[in-house]
Structure formats: structure tokens, C-alpha cells
Design a protein around this motif. Structure first.
Motif, PDB file in Angstrom:
ATOM      1  N   PHE A   1      73.914 -27.335   1.971  1.00  0.00           N
ATOM      2  CA  PHE A   1      73.184 -28.010   0.899  1.00  0.00           C
ATOM      3  C   PHE A   1      74.141 -28.665  -0.094  1.00  0.00           C
ATOM      4  O   PHE A   1      73.983 -29.831  -0.446  1.00  0.00           O
ATOM      5  N   HIS A   2      75.144 -27.936  -0.528  1.00  0.00           N
ATOM      6  CA  HIS A   2      76.006 -28.454  -1.592  1.00  0.00           C
ATOM      7  C   HIS A   2      76.839 -29.646  -1.119  1.00  0.00           C
ATOM      8  O   HIS A   2      77.002 -30.610  -1.855  1.00  0.00           O
TER       9      HIS A   2
ATOM     10  N   ALA B   1      76.109 -31.672   1.353  1.00  0.00           N
ATOM     11  CA  ALA B   1      75.194 -32.794   1.537  1.00  0.00           C
ATOM     12  C   ALA B   1      74.825 -33.392   0.191  1.00  0.00           C
ATOM     13  O   ALA B   1      74.792 -34.618   0.025  1.00  0.00           O
ATOM     14  N   LEU B   2      74.597 -32.521  -0.791  1.00  0.00           N
ATOM     15  CA  LEU B   2      74.253 -32.996  -2.131  1.00  0.00           C
ATOM     16  C   LEU B   2      75.384 -33.854  -2.701  1.00  0.00           C
ATOM     17  O   LEU B   2      75.142 -34.893  -3.320  1.00  0.00           O
TER      18      LEU B   2
ATOM     19  N   VAL C   1      75.120 -37.161  -1.176  1.00  0.00           N
ATOM     20  CA  VAL C   1      73.946 -37.871  -1.690  1.00  0.00           C
ATOM     21  C   VAL C   1      74.209 -38.393  -3.099  1.00  0.00           C
ATOM     22  O   VAL C   1      73.919 -39.543  -3.420  1.00  0.00           O
ATOM     23  N   LEU C   2      74.808 -37.551  -3.935  1.00  0.00           N
ATOM     24  CA  LEU C   2      75.105 -37.985  -5.302  1.00  0.00           C
ATOM     25  C   LEU C   2      76.092 -39.141  -5.289  1.00  0.00           C
ATOM     26  O   LEU C   2      75.953 -40.110  -6.038  1.00  0.00           O
TER      27      LEU C   2
ATOM     28  N   HIS D   1      74.515 -42.281  -4.604  1.00  0.00           N
ATOM     29  CA  HIS D   1      73.715 -42.805  -5.711  1.00  0.00           C
ATOM     30  C   HIS D   1      74.561 -43.520  -6.760  1.00  0.00           C
ATOM     31  O   HIS D   1      74.014 -44.180  -7.634  1.00  0.00           O
TER      32      HIS D   1
ATOM     33  N   GLY E   1      71.013 -36.631   3.326  1.00  0.00           N
ATOM     34  CA  GLY E   1      69.719 -36.290   2.745  1.00  0.00           C
ATOM     35  C   GLY E   1      68.962 -35.281   3.599  1.00  0.00           C
ATOM     36  O   GLY E   1      68.374 -34.329   3.092  1.00  0.00           O
TER      37      GLY E   1
ATOM     38  N   MET F   1      70.737 -31.917   3.486  1.00  0.00           N
ATOM     39  CA  MET F   1      70.452 -31.268   2.215  1.00  0.00           C
ATOM     40  C   MET F   1      69.122 -30.521   2.289  1.00  0.00           C
ATOM     41  O   MET F   1      69.015 -29.356   1.905  1.00  0.00           O
TER      42      MET F   1
ATOM     43  N   LEU G   1      68.394 -26.515   2.024  1.00  0.00           N
ATOM     44  CA  LEU G   1      67.437 -25.974   1.054  1.00  0.00           C
ATOM     45  C   LEU G   1      66.368 -25.141   1.746  1.00  0.00           C
ATOM     46  O   LEU G   1      65.982 -24.074   1.274  1.00  0.00           O
TER      47      LEU G   1
ATOM     48  N   LEU H   1      64.099 -29.198  -6.140  1.00  0.00           N
ATOM     49  CA  LEU H   1      65.141 -29.877  -5.355  1.00  0.00           C
ATOM     50  C   LEU H   1      64.576 -30.430  -4.051  1.00  0.00           C
ATOM     51  O   LEU H   1      64.896 -31.551  -3.635  1.00  0.00           O
TER      52      LEU H   1
ATOM     53  N   GLY I   1      64.419 -34.322  -2.914  1.00  0.00           N
ATOM     54  CA  GLY I   1      64.943 -34.769  -1.625  1.00  0.00           C
ATOM     55  C   GLY I   1      63.886 -35.491  -0.809  1.00  0.00           C
ATOM     56  O   GLY I   1      64.130 -36.575  -0.264  1.00  0.00           O
TER      57      GLY I   1
END
Lengths: 404, 238, 133, 252
Positions: free
Chosen positions: B78-79, B81-82, B85-86, B89, B112, B115, B119, B147, B151
Motif C-alpha cells: 500500500f505505502h 503504491a501510494l 500515486v502521489l 499527482h 492505483g 494500493m 488496503l 482511503l 482510491g
């Protein structure tokens, strides 16, 4: 016998980090080569419109075949009930995964459009053996992963035999699929042979065990953990058996071709031609990759020697790479027989034996795959419990412990 | 245009709350004394060693890996992938966009999905593992739900109902340039942005504070040298 | 002690001020989208095109290539033919030029256009380069 | 014989060829059936744009190698021009969609020359082996590469018995509007599908001064190609593979 104790290796010595760094650098060089090839286009490689598959494929297919073979030691214990191999099963599963990862890395990075990997993973033509192989490779990761999980989590141990059985079936399918990549090609004289599939299975036994032995023996030697003569000797004999089996299939393969008149040309080319392929066959495969290791495996002078067994394994790998080179490159170098009885010439290299000179980036990419497999294994045994604390005779040999 | 204004005001407010809230917490953490040397052994005996240890904690979640493989697997997935993703962005906040952002951008799309998979694993753990279920509070579910919803709504913009991405970026840049632009009023965009606003507001009072909090763990950030150096902190400093 | 607290408050206020001054009072940069040379409405409504042009292109491409349906309405060629951008030499600029119709927005949104790795990006195709085999 | 007649009108040339081949009586019938019209530069009917390619049709070539002149490569040049197949001076990696092949009988020394391109098989091995389905066959028998899904694995090149495919080894920037090509994908003769859909004939067939390359719908018994295939013997290269080729040859 008491249950085996598995432990991570300490892995904080200078030697460990240097080895990891060396492998890491090789992987980086491989990735850099791939980027160079993709950026410029494949003309910077030795591959062209005649030899469309080159060094990357030699390494990739070799590693993929070896991956399924590396699982063999685990199958010996879970499917065929050879309990002395049971302590080796986790490492066997691990190497199956890492070798396949290395092989696929090479294969994927050589694609003309590696950026479309997602297309390859989501769009299937089910008539293509290649598409089936994508499913077989991904499934192999999954099944061997589950198998490892059942072995390493105590409350799941009861399922490990079942998982191991399915992993065994899957690995047979996988190697059949890989062999069929060549076996199903009707256009080329050196391919188009059903024996390719079983031959690849037998080859996988030898190559996979060779990789396994190299890692196992080095790991025990360098960590100072004990590995008994009983186990080494058994693995030696097993390797010898596989080498002999490969030889049998190679002999049958060539005898069949020699019998069929229309294949005389290509057989002559591979076995007796004035080219690298015949040299690789007689010296690389037969002498170095078969006869020498057979002598090491079956002569009492070399019995249970870590050094000699490692040497035999390295020779098997050298012989295996020669074999792959002969099959993949040699099979393409020999001209297509489009017009029987005619001399053919054109601007597109029709009717001539084409030459292939691999360039450094291709070889680096291939070596990068091998390095990735070893680096991943080396790292994994540090962070997870794959290796038994001891493989001393007393821990392995059922008779030994019965006496003691 | 009303929506643009409403969302703009909400975003400014949420940003202010997030920054002030987190900075306040960081100040509190920084001023909280750690009177004793309590690094978890084996611990590094040099400052460089501590930096290396913290780096491993932050990047590969080392202690979680040693503690629980499944939680580590989903948590780390998750982290990471996050992070992708961030990073993807960032393109909304830059003009011109950095080359590295443009390069990572396509990978972020697949991240995404990773992530969400991470989760889902983490959430499943709160239902399936007895001990974890027992200590799970409603707010834990809320954070996960939030979260996941962010997503899902984000992926919906990419894969279900596209938006006018250029207009969206213009709106975001408009916030930064104090030059308000119209916001494309596609339902998933509004939903996505609304949920992010909620997340920003909740962040400084939620367990998500482990992000800055990690760096203040005395068990991880201390050098194991109690005999070599006299440790003074908080009241012991007097 | 009190002085210390005041200092902290000052720094906090300064920090927030700096944070908000990252946004500069200026006009938002927007892509300079070339108008269609025909001066006509696009093949579909503009808002729809901005959201869904990729779907139309993908659909058209499969229809054309796989089935041989050769209607032009949603073709890639139509995009850069209607919205052609001419350079200093009065020739259409290729996708290598950042003023190209497709690139204006795609650069802005940092989305790669794969199309032109194979397709030409100017009406009629680019000039011949290279040697004959 | 036909070499000396290249200034004569298309129809007459065909007639003379047929006369030579079939004898006078059959030729009269043939000429009557062919009627007038310029069937060498256009086919009977252009497909409406919105209509998909029909499986009733099987496009193909009938190539008369007897007409293929020794030093002529006009079909190759025409193809290269049509698709801007420029090379980089590297013959091993440069693309060739059509090439002339010279055959010399090992016993008799008799030589034959023929143009060789994608044979547009009814059962194409390239389509069978393609993992992503990028190699495909249109309903009307034209074998193409979908470059949107081609991952550049080159398995089709291994599988093709005719070495008809080329891999794009370097960056290309001079594509024609109708002929997308790009680095890292595989390509081959498209049977000039962009022309065929408009009702025109492929560039190579159009360019051949001897009209050695006859294009048409093999499924239409009234087409010229079907008639000629019905009346004289034609061969498929590597017919032993039973791939049912869309390109047939006479004179080999």
C-alpha cells in the motif's frame, strides 16, 4: 528424525555485501544494456531480420528451464517421498522463483515493446503456445509461492505435500510449454520436433539442479554451516543421472534427424559444419557439459567433494548454455528450405547460412538475469528462513540417525 | 462556478488545517522528552547507524517485516503504491511538469490498483485475525474506508468516466496562483476531491500521524551509547 | 520561558506565510489549443471530445484495422488535419514540436501519446529520409 | 515473348499471353469474359467505407514467374515507395516487405526469378503463434500486424516459413499516412490493404511492367485471377505445409 531447524543467514560480513554488490552491479549493467537496446532499437544488437532471437533468448530460455528444474529437489521430497531432500525443499522453491524472475526479466526487456508488458499480460491468443506460457509462468509464481508458504508456516505444513504435488505438475506443464515454443514451429528444419518438449523437461532437471547445487554448496561453505557427505553424494549422483538422461534425449533427437533424409542438411550443419555450432556441440555440450561432469559425479575420487561437485555444476551450466545456443541460434542460422532442390539467392539472405555476432549489451542483459536470480536468492536467505542450520549426515541420513 | 468556489475555499481551509495541525503535532512530538535511553536492540551505536536504521524503517518497514509478514506485505504494498500515486499527482501542481514525474506517471496508474489491493489486505486483517479484530476501533475502519474510497473514485476517473483533465489541472493550478478557474463538475472528480479534503482535515487528529510520528520513536531513533555519552533530555537536562 | 514561546509562534506564523506565498499572484498557465482550421465544430461536442477522444480513437482504430471499416469521422488523421499547426516555413509541424495540436494538452497533463511512434503526425505524412534498401 | 510487348495496351497484352498459353479458341472466350475496362489498375468494386471487409472475398496474387525479367525490381521499388521503406544502409536489419528471389536448379542450372512477399496464408503460422493476437487475418484473407498490440517478441518471424516479416530495428519518422510503422514492432506486406479497400490494386501489381503480378478475388469464379488459376497450373511455396496461400505462382 527431529524436525529441521531453519535459520536466516547472518549476512553482515564484508564478503556477503561484496557479493551482493557485485551481483547488483551486474543486474544494473543488464538493465542499462536493455535501456540502450530499447532506446536505439535492436540494430545495436547482433540480432537482425534473420537471427531474430539471440543471446537474450539463450539466457532467458535457459533460466526459465532451469527455474522449473530447481523445483526438482522439493518435488523429490514432496512427490516422491525422498525424505532426505526435505530440508532442501524451501531453497528449492525459492530458487525456482528467483531463476524464473531472472529469465523473465531478460525475456521481457528484450521485447521490441517492453512498455507493453501489460498488453502481453491481458491480451491472449489461446492458440499461441507463447500465450499459454505467460499463464504458465505467472501460475508458477503463484503455485510455488503457495507451496513455500505451506512449508514455512507451521500450521499449514499439513498442506505442503498437496501444494508440492500441484507445483510438480505445473512445472512439467511449464517446461513442456517452453520446449513447445520450438517444437511447434513447422517452418524450420531444426525445430518442428515433438521430442523438444520432453527433452526440455529432462534438460530442466539437470540445469536446475546445477544452479541449486552451486548456491547450496557455496552458501554452506561460506556460512560455515555443516553439510554432510551423505547429502552431497546423493545430489552428485542425481546430477549425474540427469546429465545422462539429457544425453539420451540429445542422441535420440539427432538420430531421428539423421534418419529423415530431408533433415540431413541441417544435421550436417549442426554436427559437422565448419561453424561455431558443431564446436559448441562436441566441445561445449558433449565434452565439457556432459562427459566431464559425468566423470566427476560417478568417480569415487571426486565423491562428496564440495569443490568438484560445484565444478560439475558449473560445467553443466556451460554445456546447457551451449545447447541453448545451438538450438536457438543454430536453428535460425540454417536457411529455410522454401525451394527444395534449388539454389536460392536474394537481397534478404535467402538460401545462405546467416552469421550472428552477439554484441556486449545482449550478453550483459543475459548475465543480468542470472545475477538477478542469484542476488534475489542471496537476499532472500538473509531475511527469511530458507536454509537449515545443519545438513550434517546425522540430520539427513535416515540410517545414520537410526544407528545413533 | 459555484462549485469551483466552494471546493476552492474547502481546499484552502483543509490545507491550512493540515499544515497547522501536523506542524503543531510535530512540535509536540519534538518537545516531548525521552528521558531514558530505550533503543530496541540490536541497535546501532553510531549516529550514521541510526540514520541507516531509520532509512530501513521508512523505506522497507524493517521492524514490521520482522514482526508480521502478512501485515508487512499488504502494508508495504500500500505505502509504496501510494508513493507512486502521489508522485503521479504532482503533475497537477507543476507547469511545466518535471520529466521524472512524466516518466513515473504511467506506472502510477497501475500503482492505483496495487494500493487498493494492499488496503484490502489490511482491511481484511481487521476482520479475519481475531486479535486484531478485538483491538480494532471504528476509526480504524473509517480511515481504511476513506482511503479505499479515495482510491476507487480516483480509478473511476481514469477508467470509468473520464474527466476534462486539462480543466482539472487548470483548476488546481488556479488554487496555487490565486486565480480561480472553473472545476469540471464530473461526479467522480467532486467525490475524489471531497474525500481528499476530508482526509486532509482528519489527518492531524488521526492515526495517520504515524507518518511524522515514526521519526520520533525513541526506540528507533536513539543511538545505543548509554555508557559512552550521558543522555540528557527533558527534565534530565536541568 | 515566555520569550521562547513567542519565538516559536513567530516561526510558525512565518512558516504559514511562506507556505501560502508559494502560490504567486499570476495568471494560470493554460495550454494553447490550436483551433480547427475549418473553423467548424469538432466531430463531437467539445466537452465530450476532451473527456473521451481516446475512446473514440481506440474504437475507430480497431474497426479500421481489424474489420476494414474506413470511415474517417473519429480517425487520428482527422485530429491533426483539422487542427494543423504550421511552423515558420508554413509547413505543418510534427509532433516533435511542442506546438503540435496533440502535444499542447498532452504535455500539460503529462500523458504520453503513443500514436506517433508508428503513425505520422502531419497531414500527408512526413518527408522521406534515409536511403533505399 | 511478352518482354517485347510492354508498350501494348493492357488488355491486348493479356490476350496475347492467354493466346500463347491456352491456344486460340480458349483465348477468344477468355478475352470476351474479360471485356473492356482497366482491371489492372482497379478492381471491380470499391468497398463502401462503412462496410467491413467481407469473408466472401479472398484477396490474392497470382504471379507468373515466366514474365519476371532478370534485372527488374520495379515491384520492390514500388512497395518501398508506397510505404517509404527507407533503409539505414544496414541490410541485415533493414525492412523488406517484398524481395526478388533467384532460384537456380541444382541439376539443370535453369534459373527462375520471382517476387516473394507475405503469402497471406489462410492458416497463417504467424497468427497461430502470436501471443497477443496482434498478428491476425482479416475476413477477406489479408494477414496483418496490429501494431497497437504487437509487443515485438518476434515469434511470428520464427514461425513464418517464408521469412516474410521484418522487425523494425530503429526509429522511423517518415511514415505514410496510411502506412504506420514503428520501432520495436513487426511488419510485413499488407497487400496494400489501404488501396484495396478503396478499390485499387496493390502497388507492386500496378508497377509490374510485365503484369506478372495479377491481383484479385480468388473466391469469385468470374474474377480474372480465379479463371486463370482454374485454367492453368499454379503452385504454392512450401505447399507441403498446407497453409492455403493467398499468393500462387506459375512457372516454378
Amino acid at each position: 528424525m527431529k524436525p529441521t531447524t531453519f535459520r536466516e543467514i547472518t549476512g553482515n560480513s564484508k564478503g556477503y555485501y561484496m557479493l551482493l554488490a557485485l551481483l547488483g552491479l551486474t543486474v544494473a549493467a543488464g538493465l542499462g544494456s536493455a535501456w540502450y537496446m530499447e532506446h536505439n532499437g535492436h540494430w545495436v544488437t547482433g540480432m537482425n531480420n534473420q537471427i531474430v532471437w539471440g543471446m537474450p533468448h539463450v539466457f532467458a530460455v535457459f533460466l526459465i528451464v532451469a527455474a522449473s528444474g530447481a523445483l526438482n529437489v522439493a518435488s523429490m521430497s514432496s512427490v516422491f517421498g525422498k525424505t532426505s531432500y526435505k530440508p532442501l525443499a524451501p531453497l528449492s522453491g525459492l530458487m525456482a522463483i528467483t531463476l524464473l524472475t531472472g529469465g523473465l526479466m531478460v525475456l521481457v526487456l528484450d521485447l521490441g515493446r517492453p512498455d507493453r508488458l501489460i498488453v502481453a499480460m491481458t491480451t491472449y491468443n489461446f492458440k499461441s503456445i507463447f500465450a499459454w506460457n505467460m499463464i504458465l509462468y505467472n501460475g508458477f509464481f503463484l503455485i510455488v509461492g503457495i507451496y513455500l508458504w505451506t512449508m514455512m508456516q507451521r500450521n499449514l505444513n499439513q498442506y505442503s505435500k498437496t501444494a508440492g504435488f500441484f507445483a510438480f505438475l505445473w512445472r512439467l506443464a511449464l517446461t513442456t510449454g517452453t520446449g513447445s515454443i520450438f517444437g511447434f514451429i513447422v517452418a524450420r528444419q531444426f525445430y518442428d520436433a515433438a521430442i523438444m518438449a520432453p527433452m526440455f523437461i529432462v534438460m530442466s532437471f539437470a540445469f536446475g539442479l546445477a544452479f541449486f547445487l552451486i548456491f547450496l554448496l557455496a552458501a554452506y561453505k561460506w556460512t560455515g554451516r555443516e553439510i554432510g557427505s551423505y547429502l552431497i553424494n546423493r545430489l552428485q549422483k542425481l546430477l549425474g543421472l540427469f546429465i545422462a538422461a539429457v544425453l539420451l534425449f540429445v542422441v535420440i533427437f539427432h538420430l531421428t534427424n539423421l534418419y529423415v533424409t530431408q533433415h540431413h542438411g541441417v544435421e550436417d550443419f549442426i554436427l559437422a559444419g565448419d561453424n561455431i555450432y558443431s564446436g559448441l556441440f562436441w566441445v561445449g555440450y558433449l565434452l565439457l557439459g556432459t562427459i566431464f561432469p559425468l566423470i566427476i559425479c560417478y568417480t569415487s575420487a571426486f565423491r562428496a567433494s564440495i569443490g568438484w561437485t560445484t565444478a560439475a555444476a558449473i560445467l553443466v551450466i556451460a554445456g546447457g548454455l551451449s545447447q541453448m545456443y545451438i538450438i536457438i541460434i543454430g536453428g535460425q542460422a540454417f536457411p529455410l528450405d522454401m525451394f527444395p532442390g534449388k539454389e536460392v539467392s536474394s537481397s534478404f539472405y535467402d538460401g545462405v547460412i546467416v552469421t550472428y555476432s552477439p554484441t556486449a549489451p545482449e550478453v550483459m542483459l543475459g548475465l543480468g538475469g542470472v545475477a538477478l536470480a542469484f542476488a534475489a536468492t542471496l537476499f532472500a536467505v538473509k531475511i527469511l528462513r530458507f536454509l537449515p542450520l545443519s545438513l550434517a549426515n546425522a540430520k539427513i541420513d535416515p540410517h545414520h540417525s537410526a544407528q545413533g | 462556478m459555484t462549485l469551483s468556489v466552494v471546493y476552492a475555499i474547502l481546499f484552502y481551509a483543509a490545507t491550512l488545517l493540515l499544515v497547522v495541525g501536523v506542524v503543531r503535532k510535530i512540535i509536540i512530538y519534538a518537545r516531548t522528552p525521552a528521558p531514558l535511553k530505550i533503543p530496541v536492540t540490536p541497535a546501532p551505536t553510531t549516529k550514521a547507524g541510526v540514520v541507516w536504521r531509520m532509512t530501513k524503517e521508512v523505506t522497507v518497514f524493517q521492524s514490521l517485516f520482522k514482526a508480521n509478514k502478512w501485515t508487512w506485505l499488504f502494508g508495504w504494498m500500500f505505502h509504496v503504491a501510494l508513493a507512486f500515486v502521489l508522485f503521479r499527482h504532482l503533475r497537477y501542481f507543476q507547469e511545466p511538469v518535471w520529466a521524472i514525474v512524466a516518466l513515473i506517471q504511467p506506472i502510477g496508474q497501475y500503482a492505483g490498483f496495487a494500493m487498493l489491493a494492499g488496503l484490502t489486505g489490511l482491511w481484511a486483517r481487521r476482520f479475519l485475525v481475531d486479535r486484531v479484530r478485538y483491538i480494532t476501533s471504528l476509526s480504524d475502519h473509517l480511515m481504511l474506508a476513506l482511503l479505499v474510497a479515495i482510491g476507487l473514485s480516483g480509478l473511476a476517473i481514469k477508467y470509468l468516466a473520464h474527466t476534462d483533465i486539462v480543466a482539472l489541472k487548470t483548476w488546481v493550478l488556479g488554487l496555487m496562483y490565486f486565480d480561480l478557474q472553473p472545476l469540471p463538475s464530473d461526479i467522480f472528480v467532486l467525490l475524489h476531491l471531497g474525500l481528499v479534503i476530508i482526509l486532509m482535515v482528519i489527518f492531524p487528529i488521526s492515526k495517520l500521524l504515524h507518518v511524522p510520528g515514526l521519526f520520533f520513536m525513541p526506540t528507533r531513533n536513539q543511538v545505543d551509547n548509554p555508557r559512552e555519552v550521558r543522555h540528557t533530555a527533558g527534565w534530565t537536562a536541568k | 520561558m515566555k520569550a521562547k514561546r513567542n519565538t516559536q509562534r513567530f516561526w510558525l506564523a512565518a512558516f504559514i506565510f511562506v507556505l501560502f506565498s508559494f502560490g504567486v499572484m499570476a495568471d494560470v498557465p493554460v495550454p494553447d489549443i490550436p483551433e480547427a482550421v475549418k473553423g467548424e465544430q469538432c466531430v463531437e461536442e467539445t466537452g465530450f471530445m476532451r473527456r473521451n477522444h481516446m475512446e473514440l480513437l481506440l474504437h475507430q482504430r480497431d474497426d479500421t484495422l481489424r474489420k476494414g471499416i474506413r470511415t474517417q469521422k473519429h480517425s487520428l488523421k482527422n485530429c491533426f488535419t483539422c487542427h494543423v499547426v504550421k511552423g515558420a516555413d508554413n509547413q505543418p509541424v510534427t509532433v516533435k514540436d511542442s506546438r503540435h495540436f496533440c502535444r499542447e494538452c498532452h504535455d500539460y497533463a503529462a500523458v504520453q501519446v503513443d500514436c506517433f511512434q508508428c503513425h505520422t503526425s502531419v497531414p500527408g505524412g512526413a518527408k522521406t529520409t534515409g536511403t533505399r534498401p | 515473348m511478352s518482354n517485347t510487348q510492354d508498350h501494348i495496351q493492357d488488355d491486348n497484352q493479356i490476350d496475347s499471353y492467354r493466346r500463347k498459353l491456352l491456344g486460340g479458341g480458349a483465348a477468344l472466350a477468355g478475352a470476351a469474359a474479360l471485356g473492356s475496362g482497366v482491371f489492372f489498375t482497379s478492381i471491380a468494386r470499391a468497398k463502401p467505407d462503412a462496410e467491413p471487409a467481407s469473408s466472401e472475398i479472398r484477396w490474392g496474387f497470382l504471379i507468373d514467374t515466366n514474365k519476371c525479367a532478370d534485372n527488374c525490381d520495379k515491384c520492390v521499388t514500388a512497395c518501398n515507395d508506397e510505404f517509404n521503406l527507407t533503409g539505414f544502409g544496414r541490410p541485415e536489419t533493414d525492412a523488406q516487405w517484398i524481395r526478388t528471389v533467384t532460384l537456380r536448379d541444382k541439376k539443370t542450372g535453369h534459373t527462375t526469378k520471382l517476387p516473394l512477399m507475405c503469402q497471406h496464408c489462410a492458416h497463417p503460422p504467424c497468427v497461430d503463434v502470436c501471443p497477443t493476437g496482434a498478428s491476425f487475418k482479416r475476413p477477406d484473407g489479408i494477414v496483418l500486424v496490429d501494431k497497437h498490440t504487437c509487443i515485438g517478441c518476434r515469434y511470428c518471424m520464427i514461425a513464418c516459413p517464408y521469412k516474410a516479416r521484418s522487425f523494425v530495428h530503429e526509429t522511423i519518422e517518415n511514415q505514410k499516412e496510411y502506412g504506420p510503422r514503428g520501432k520495436g514492432t513487426v511488419e510485413s506486406c499488407t497487400l496494400c490493404v489501404h488501396r484495396v479497400d478503396k478499390g485499387e490494386i496493390p502497388a507492386c501489381a500496378e508497377a509490374c511492367p510485365e503484369k506478372a503480378i495479377l491481383f484479385g478475388n480468388m473466391n469469385d469464379a468470374n474474377s480474372d485471377i480465379a479463371r486463370r488459376m482454374a485454367s492453368t497450373v499454379s503452385t504454392e511455396i512450401r505447399g507441403d505445409l498446407r497453409l492455403d496461400l493467398g499468393v500462387r505462382y506459375q512457372g516454378i
